[in-house]
Design an enzyme around this catalytic site. Structure first.
Site, PDB file in Angstrom:
ATOM      1  N   TYR A   1       3.357   9.790   0.535  1.00 22.09           N
ATOM      2  CA  TYR A   1       4.160   9.181   1.602  1.00 22.09           C
ATOM      3  C   TYR A   1       5.664   9.417   1.407  1.00 22.09           C
ATOM      4  O   TYR A   1       6.443   9.201   2.344  1.00 22.09           O
ATOM      5  CB  TYR A   1       3.902   7.664   1.695  1.00 22.09           C
ATOM      6  CG  TYR A   1       2.502   7.261   2.069  1.00 22.09           C
ATOM      7  CD1 TYR A   1       1.570   8.186   2.521  1.00 22.09           C
ATOM      8  CD2 TYR A   1       2.089   5.931   1.958  1.00 22.09           C
ATOM      9  CE1 TYR A   1       0.283   7.795   2.843  1.00 22.09           C
ATOM     10  CE2 TYR A   1       0.812   5.537   2.286  1.00 22.09           C
ATOM     11  CZ  TYR A   1      -0.100   6.472   2.723  1.00 22.09           C
ATOM     12  OH  TYR A   1      -1.368   6.077   3.038  1.00 22.09           O
TER      13      TYR A   1
ATOM     14  N   HIS B   1      -6.945   9.761  -2.910  1.00 21.67           N
ATOM     15  CA  HIS B   1      -6.555   9.703  -1.489  1.00 21.67           C
ATOM     16  C   HIS B   1      -7.629  10.340  -0.593  1.00 21.67           C
ATOM     17  O   HIS B   1      -7.953   9.830   0.478  1.00 21.67           O
ATOM     18  CB  HIS B   1      -5.215  10.426  -1.313  1.00 21.67           C
ATOM     19  CG  HIS B   1      -4.383   9.902  -0.199  1.00 21.67           C
ATOM     20  ND1 HIS B   1      -3.020   9.847  -0.238  1.00 21.67           N
ATOM     21  CD2 HIS B   1      -4.719   9.415   1.020  1.00 21.67           C
ATOM     22  CE1 HIS B   1      -2.555   9.335   0.882  1.00 21.67           C
ATOM     23  NE2 HIS B   1      -3.565   9.068   1.666  1.00 21.67           N
TER      24      HIS B   1
ATOM     25  N   ASP C   1       0.841  -1.194   0.000  1.00 24.18           N
ATOM     26  CA  ASP C   1       0.000   0.000   0.000  1.00 24.18           C
ATOM     27  C   ASP C   1       0.882   1.253   0.000  1.00 24.18           C
ATOM     28  O   ASP C   1       1.540   1.543   0.998  1.00 24.18           O
ATOM     29  CB  ASP C   1      -0.924   0.015   1.224  1.00 24.18           C
ATOM     30  CG  ASP C   1      -1.826   1.231   1.170  1.00 24.18           C
ATOM     31  OD1 ASP C   1      -2.686   1.256   0.270  1.00 24.18           O
ATOM     32  OD2 ASP C   1      -1.642   2.178   1.962  1.00 24.18           O
TER      33      ASP C   1
ATOM     34  N   LYS D   1      -1.836   6.363  -4.595  1.00 24.95           N
ATOM     35  CA  LYS D   1      -2.969   7.272  -4.370  1.00 24.95           C
ATOM     36  C   LYS D   1      -2.674   8.667  -4.911  1.00 24.95           C
ATOM     37  O   LYS D   1      -1.532   9.134  -4.828  1.00 24.95           O
ATOM     38  CB  LYS D   1      -3.275   7.378  -2.867  1.00 24.95           C
ATOM     39  CG  LYS D   1      -3.400   6.028  -2.185  1.00 24.95           C
ATOM     40  CD  LYS D   1      -3.784   6.120  -0.722  1.00 24.95           C
ATOM     41  CE  LYS D   1      -3.609   4.773  -0.031  1.00 24.95           C
ATOM     42  NZ  LYS D   1      -2.325   4.593   0.633  1.00 24.95           N
TER      43      LYS D   1
HETATM   44  N1  LIG Z   1      -5.805   6.080   2.795  1.00 27.22           N
HETATM   45  C1  LIG Z   1      -5.420   6.792   3.827  1.00 27.22           C
HETATM   46  O1  LIG Z   1      -5.787   7.975   3.993  1.00 27.22           O
HETATM   47  C2  LIG Z   1      -4.543   6.169   4.864  1.00 27.22           C
HETATM   48  C3  LIG Z   1      -4.435   6.758   6.138  1.00 27.22           C
HETATM   49  C4  LIG Z   1      -3.612   6.136   7.091  1.00 27.22           C
HETATM   50  C5  LIG Z   1      -2.945   4.974   6.758  1.00 27.22           C
HETATM   51  N2  LIG Z   1      -3.052   4.427   5.493  1.00 27.22           N
HETATM   52  C6  LIG Z   1      -2.313   3.168   5.111  1.00 27.22           C
HETATM   53  O2  LIG Z   1      -2.546   2.194   6.123  1.00 27.22           O
HETATM   54  C7  LIG Z   1      -1.298   1.730   6.649  1.00 27.22           C
HETATM   55  C8  LIG Z   1      -1.465   1.320   8.106  1.00 27.22           C
HETATM   56  O3  LIG Z   1      -1.967   2.389   8.908  1.00 27.22           O
HETATM   57  P1  LIG Z   1      -1.107   3.081  10.060  1.00 27.22           P
HETATM   58  O4  LIG Z   1       0.340   2.934   9.722  1.00 27.22           O
HETATM   59  O5  LIG Z   1      -1.612   4.433  10.268  1.00 27.22           O
HETATM   60  O6  LIG Z   1      -1.519   2.272  11.363  1.00 27.22           O
HETATM   61  P2  LIG Z   1      -1.365   0.761  11.880  1.00 27.22           P
HETATM   62  O7  LIG Z   1      -0.956  -0.163  10.804  1.00 27.22           O
HETATM   63  O8  LIG Z   1      -2.614   0.501  12.633  1.00 27.22           O
HETATM   64  O9  LIG Z   1      -0.205   0.905  12.947  1.00 27.22           O
HETATM   65  C9  LIG Z   1       1.152   0.962  12.588  1.00 27.22           C
HETATM   66  C10 LIG Z   1       1.954   0.986  13.880  1.00 27.22           C
HETATM   67  O10 LIG Z   1       1.784  -0.274  14.555  1.00 27.22           O
HETATM   68  C11 LIG Z   1       3.039  -0.811  14.910  1.00 27.22           C
HETATM   69  N3  LIG Z   1       2.929  -2.272  14.692  1.00 27.22           N
HETATM   70  C12 LIG Z   1       2.885  -2.939  13.507  1.00 27.22           C
HETATM   71  N4  LIG Z   1       2.765  -4.248  13.706  1.00 27.22           N
HETATM   72  C13 LIG Z   1       2.741  -4.442  15.042  1.00 27.22           C
HETATM   73  C14 LIG Z   1       2.640  -5.601  15.849  1.00 27.22           C
HETATM   74  N5  LIG Z   1       2.571  -6.825  15.315  1.00 27.22           N
HETATM   75  N6  LIG Z   1       2.627  -5.422  17.211  1.00 27.22           N
HETATM   76  C15 LIG Z   1       2.703  -4.194  17.753  1.00 27.22           C
HETATM   77  N7  LIG Z   1       2.806  -3.054  17.041  1.00 27.22           N
HETATM   78  C16 LIG Z   1       2.819  -3.182  15.683  1.00 27.22           C
HETATM   79  C17 LIG Z   1       4.054  -0.167  13.968  1.00 27.22           C
HETATM   80  O11 LIG Z   1       5.306  -0.019  14.600  1.00 27.22           O
HETATM   81  P3  LIG Z   1       6.718  -0.299  13.875  1.00 27.22           P
HETATM   82  O12 LIG Z   1       6.623   0.219  12.453  1.00 27.22           O
HETATM   83  O13 LIG Z   1       7.679   0.479  14.700  1.00 27.22           O
HETATM   84  O14 LIG Z   1       6.934  -1.784  13.908  1.00 27.22           O
HETATM   85  C18 LIG Z   1       3.431   1.197  13.722  1.00 27.22           C
HETATM   86  O15 LIG Z   1       3.807   2.096  14.745  1.00 27.22           O
HETATM   87  C19 LIG Z   1      -0.369   2.941   6.415  1.00 27.22           C
HETATM   88  O16 LIG Z   1       0.997   2.597   6.497  1.00 27.22           O
HETATM   89  C20 LIG Z   1      -0.790   3.368   5.028  1.00 27.22           C
HETATM   90  O17 LIG Z   1      -0.206   2.520   4.047  1.00 27.22           O
HETATM   91  C21 LIG Z   1      -3.862   5.000   4.569  1.00 27.22           C
END
Ligand SMILES: NC(=O)c1ccc[n+]([C@@H]2O[C@H](COP(=O)([O-])OP(=O)(O)OC[C@H]3O[C@@H](n4cnc5c(N)ncnc54)[C@H](OP(=O)(O)O)[C@@H]3O)[C@@H](O)[C@H]2O)c1
Length: 259
Positions: A56, A118, A51, A85
């Site tokens: 980004y 996006h 993704d 996006k």
């Molecule tokens: N379309 C949009 O507007 C939009 C908005 C937000 C996000 N996104 C996409 O969605 C993806 C995921 O969302 P997000 O990054 O905001 O939140 P998330 O995936 O809910 O959380 C990521 C965080 O969780 C930690 N983590 C990952 N796996 C873990 C595990 N097994 N145990 C404990 N902690 C863990 C990571 O730490 P470490 O990296 O330090 O391991 C990071 O700090 C984004 O990277 C992006 O690609 C899209």
């Protein structure tokens, strides 16, 4: 590993249910070198869905590693699913194609599998990107029910996917039901509750700290993250947890082998 597939009934192909999120709070939680390396770890761990987004500023590092893995024969381009996006500053129809071409250049590929808006805006120029073969599918992100309906009322090529925030604390049920009812595949972002988001209040409890989920994880012999991801897959969505930690990258993709 048994990855589920969500058919893109309104588009072409399918999305594998677990993808790698690549949004990182730039400079704080992952340098470009680190991102390049973790993409390599993810490919080796079995991830085939990435993704990405122009905004980004990580696509160059991702493209570099994906190209390396393709050249080494570890993966084939046709076997991976790349989402990118359209950023908010490029909504002007004259800029859409240029941004997509810049993303393709950074990602070192001739096409992406999914091109999402996006945040809510007009869709006509997105259809042109699809007609030119630069993306296999077009879709939406962060649209409400009303905004999604407006697109369906006016589009020629239907959006086959929507990416929205969904986590155990925020199931977004009305929107998920509406979109799946339209035949769209739903992708959950922030599935783990975005634990490192800068707007998260100090001490605020997220799903990873939830006592019920911790208890369930203990019972299943799984991690809390795996229980959350598995739950959201059974809820009918694809998930794209972000991690720059190799052990977590491997842990997260192994969330599909239990109920
Ligand atoms: N379309 C949009 O507007 C939009 C908005 C937000 C996000 N996104 C996409 O969605 C993806 C995921 O969302 P997000 O990054 O905001 O939140 P998330 O995936 O809910 O959380 C990521 C965080 O969780 C930690 N983590 C990952 N796996 C873990 C595990 N097994 N145990 C404990 N902690 C863990 C990571 O730490 P470490 O990296 O330090 O391991 C990071 O700090 C984004 O990277 C992006 O690609 C899209």
């Amino acid at each position: 590993m048994d990855l589920h597939r969500i058919q893109l009934t309104l588009g072409s192909g399918y999305i594998t249910s677990i993808g790698l999120g690549t949004f990182t709070f730039f400079g704080e939680h992952g340098s470009l070198d680190e991102i390049e390396a973790v993409v390599g770890v993810a490919v080796e761990a079995g991830y085939r869905h990435f993704d990405c987004a122009w905004a980004y500023r990580t696509q160059g590092a991702i493209g570099k590693m994906l190209e390396k893995k393709i050249n080494e024969g570890v993966i084939k381009r046709k076997d991976i699913f790349i989402t990118t996006k359209l950023w908010n500053a490029h909504h002007n129809p004259k800029l859409v194609l240029g941004e997509l071409k810049d993303s393709l250049n950074q990602l070192r590929t001739n096409y992406v599998d999914m091109f999402l808006i996006h945040f809510p805006t007009g869709e006509k120029e997105m259809e042109r990107c699809h007609q030119l073969g630069l993306t296999k599918n077009i879709g939406l992100s962060n649209f409400t029910i009303e905004q999604t309906q407006r697109i369906f009322d006016s589009c020629t090529i239907k959006p086959s996917n929507i990416q929205i925030e969904v986590s155990p604390f925020f199931l977004n049920e009305r929107l998920v039901k509406f979109c799946t009812g339209k035949g769209m595949a739903v992708t959950s972002y922030g599935p783990l509750g975005c634990p490192s988001h800068p707007e998260r209040l100090a001490g605020e409890q997220g799903p990873l700290e939830d006592l019920v989920l911790i208890e369930m994880a203990k019972r299943k012999g799984k991690s809390v993250a795996q229980v959350i991801l598995r739950f959201l897959i059974q809820y009918g969505t694809a998930v794209i947890p972000k991690s720059v930690t190799p052990s977590r990258i491997r842990e997260n993709i192994n969330a599909s082998t239990f109920s």
